[in-house]
Design a protein around this motif. Structure first.
Motif, mmCIF file in Angstrom:
data_model
loop_
_atom_site.group_PDB
_atom_site.id
_atom_site.type_symbol
_atom_site.label_atom_id
_atom_site.label_comp_id
_atom_site.label_asym_id
_atom_site.label_seq_id
_atom_site.Cartn_x
_atom_site.Cartn_y
_atom_site.Cartn_z
ATOM 1 N N GLN A 118 44.150 104.157 -35.029
ATOM 2 C CA GLN A 118 45.379 103.375 -35.262
ATOM 3 C C GLN A 118 45.258 102.569 -36.545
ATOM 4 O O GLN A 118 45.454 101.356 -36.575
ATOM 5 N N LEU A 119 44.907 103.278 -37.617
ATOM 6 C CA LEU A 119 44.576 102.615 -38.859
ATOM 7 C C LEU A 119 44.956 103.534 -40.020
ATOM 8 O O LEU A 119 44.672 104.726 -39.978
ATOM 9 N N VAL A 120 45.670 102.972 -41.010
ATOM 10 C CA VAL A 120 45.926 103.723 -42.238
ATOM 11 C C VAL A 120 45.068 103.075 -43.319
ATOM 12 O O VAL A 120 45.256 101.909 -43.641
ATOM 13 N N LEU A 121 44.089 103.824 -43.802
ATOM 14 C CA LEU A 121 43.083 103.234 -44.695
ATOM 15 C C LEU A 121 43.612 102.979 -46.098
ATOM 16 O O LEU A 121 44.152 103.879 -46.738
ATOM 17 N N ASN A 122 43.415 101.755 -46.594
ATOM 18 C CA ASN A 122 43.822 101.432 -47.961
ATOM 19 C C ASN A 122 43.095 102.280 -48.988
ATOM 20 O O ASN A 122 43.671 102.661 -50.007
ATOM 21 N N SER A 123 41.810 102.585 -48.715
ATOM 22 C CA SER A 123 41.036 103.339 -49.709
ATOM 23 C C SER A 123 41.631 104.729 -49.917
ATOM 24 O O SER A 123 41.682 105.231 -51.039
ATOM 25 N N VAL A 124 42.108 105.350 -48.828
ATOM 26 C CA VAL A 124 42.709 106.683 -48.955
ATOM 27 C C VAL A 124 44.044 106.599 -49.698
ATOM 28 O O VAL A 124 44.348 107.423 -50.556
ATOM 29 N N LEU A 125 44.825 105.554 -49.383
ATOM 30 C CA LEU A 125 46.106 105.377 -50.065
ATOM 31 C C LEU A 125 45.889 105.086 -51.550
ATOM 32 O O LEU A 125 46.615 105.592 -52.414
ATOM 33 N N ALA A 126 44.865 104.290 -51.854
ATOM 34 C CA ALA A 126 44.578 103.930 -53.242
ATOM 35 C C ALA A 126 44.186 105.169 -54.053
ATOM 36 O O ALA A 126 44.344 105.211 -55.266
ATOM 37 N N LEU A 127 43.662 106.170 -53.357
ATOM 38 C CA LEU A 127 43.326 107.434 -54.013
ATOM 39 C C LEU A 127 44.577 108.302 -54.143
ATOM 40 O O LEU A 127 44.822 108.943 -55.161
ATOM 41 N N GLY A 128 45.405 108.298 -53.085
ATOM 42 C CA GLY A 128 46.588 109.153 -53.047
ATOM 43 C C GLY A 128 47.678 108.723 -54.019
ATOM 44 O O GLY A 128 48.379 109.559 -54.583
ATOM 45 N N LEU A 129 47.802 107.419 -54.248
ATOM 46 C CA LEU A 129 48.893 106.920 -55.088
ATOM 47 C C LEU A 129 48.798 107.422 -56.539
ATOM 48 O O LEU A 129 49.731 108.065 -57.022
ATOM 49 N N PRO A 130 47.669 107.187 -57.241
ATOM 50 C CA PRO A 130 47.603 107.688 -58.626
ATOM 51 C C PRO A 130 47.683 109.211 -58.697
ATOM 52 O O PRO A 130 48.286 109.760 -59.623
ATOM 53 N N MET A 131 47.117 109.904 -57.683
ATOM 54 C CA MET A 131 47.177 111.370 -57.687
ATOM 55 C C MET A 131 48.623 111.845 -57.597
ATOM 56 O O MET A 131 49.016 112.812 -58.247
ATOM 57 N N GLY A 132 49.423 111.157 -56.786
ATOM 58 C CA GLY A 132 50.828 111.510 -56.653
ATOM 59 C C GLY A 132 51.578 111.304 -57.961
ATOM 60 O O GLY A 132 52.406 112.136 -58.363
#
Ligand SMILES: [Zn+2]
Length: 266
Positions: A118-132
Motif C-alpha cells: 500500500q505504498l507508491v515509492l517516491n524513488s520509482v516516481l522520481a525515476l519515471g518522471l524524467p524518463m517520461g
C-alpha cells in the motif's frame, strides 16, 4: 522464434523488477548483498535464478530452508515476459518498443509494490518522471500524438506531456479531497507521472480504464466481502493498467471514439 526471445528477455527484466520490489521499499541497495534467501540467508546460485523455471522447479520454496518464495516472483516474471512479447509483436524493431518496455517495467513495479505494501515509492516516481519527459518527443505517431499541434513538434510533445501531468495531478488531488482518505498522495503523484508518460489524449484513456477497472474490482471485493467499505483498495495497479492501455491502444481507442462522436453528430 523472436517472440520467444522477447519473452525470455522480459522474464529476465521481470526477475530484476522482483529484486527492486523486494529491496527498494526497504531502502536497500540493488547490487549488494547478492541475491539470497531472506529467511535463511543462503546466497542463491545461478541455478536458483533462472526466471520462471527456477520458481517452478523449486515449487516456490527455498532450496535449503523450504521457506515459501512469494508467488509475486513468478507472476512478475511471466507478466513482464508476456508484455514484452506483445510489445515486440506489435512494434518490432523500433524506438516505440524500447519506450513501451521501459514504461511497462516501471508501471509493473509500481503496481507490485502498491499491492504488497500500500505504498507508491517516491524513488520509482522520481525515476519515471524524467524518463517520461525525455520520451515524449520520441514516440512515433502510432503511439502518441499531442492534442494540439504547435509549430515545433518536439516542443509540442513536451508541452502536451507537462499539461497532461498537471491535469492528472489536479484530477487526483480533487478525488483525494472528496474521498477523504480513500486514496493517498502517492496516487496523486503517480497520476501526474502517468500523465507525463501518456500525454493528454492518452490521459483520457488512462483515467477511463483506471476508473472502470478499479470500480469493477472494488465492487467485486465488496460483494465477496474480501474488503469492507472502509478498507483502502490500492489504486496504483489500476492507474498503471490505464497508463499501459493508453500507450498500447490509446490512439486506436481515441480515433474510434472521435469517429463515433462525429457520426452521432448532426
Ligand atoms: Zn532459505
Amino acid at each position: 522464434m523472436t517472440g520467444v526471445i522477447a519473452f525470455l528477455f522480459g522474464a529476465v527484466v521481470g526477475s530484476f523488477l522482483n529484486v527492486c520490489a523486494d529491496r527498494l521499499p526497504e531502502g536497500q541497495s540493488l547490487l549488494r548483498p547478492p541475491s539470497h534467501c531472506p529467511a535463511c540467508g543462503r546466497p542463491l546460485s545461478p541455478l536458483d535464478m533462472v526466471p520462471v523455471v527456477s520458481y517452478l522447479a523449486l515449487r516456490g520454496k527455498c532450496r535449503s530452508c523450504a521457506a515459501p518464495i512469494p508467488p509475486r516472483v513468478l507472476v512478475m516474471e511471466i507478466a513482464t515476459g508476456l508484455l514484452f512479447t506483445y510489445i515486440w509483436i506489435t512494434s518490432g524493431w523500433s524506438l516505440d518498443t524500447l519506450l513501451l518496455a521501459l514504461a511497462g517495467s516501471i508501471l509493473l513495479l509500481v503496481a507490485a509494490i502498491d499491492l504488497e505494501r500500500q505504498l507508491v515509492l517516491n524513488s520509482v516516481l522520481a525515476l519515471g518522471l524524467p524518463m517520461g519527459l525525455v520520451s515524449a518527443p520520441l514516440w512515433s505517431a502510432d503511439v502518441w500524438q499531442p492534442l494540439w499541434s504547435v509549430g515545433n513538434a518536439p516542443l509540442g510533445a513536451l508541452l502536451d506531456a507537462i499539461t497532461a501531468g498537471i491535469v492528472g495531478l489536479v484530477v487526483f488531488l480533487i478525488v483525494v479531497l472528496v474521498s477523504r482518505g480513500g486514496m493517498g498522495l502517492g496516487d496523486v503523484k503517480l497520476a501526474a507521472v502517468v500523465g507525463i508518460w501518456v500525454g493528454l489524449r492518452g490521459l483520457a484513456v488512462a483515467l477511463f480504464v483506471a476508473a472502470v477497472s478499479g470500480g469493477v474490482v472494488a465492487l467485486l471485493l465488496l460483494a465477496m466481502r474480501v474488503k469492507g467499505r472502509k478498507d483502502r483498495i490500492p489504486f496504483a495497479p489500476f492507474l498503471a493498467l490505464g497508463g499501459m492501455s493508453a500507450l498500447l491502444w490509446g490512439q486506436e481507442l481515441s480515433a474510434r471514439y472521435l469517429e463515433l462522436m462525429t457520426r452521432a453528430g448532426p
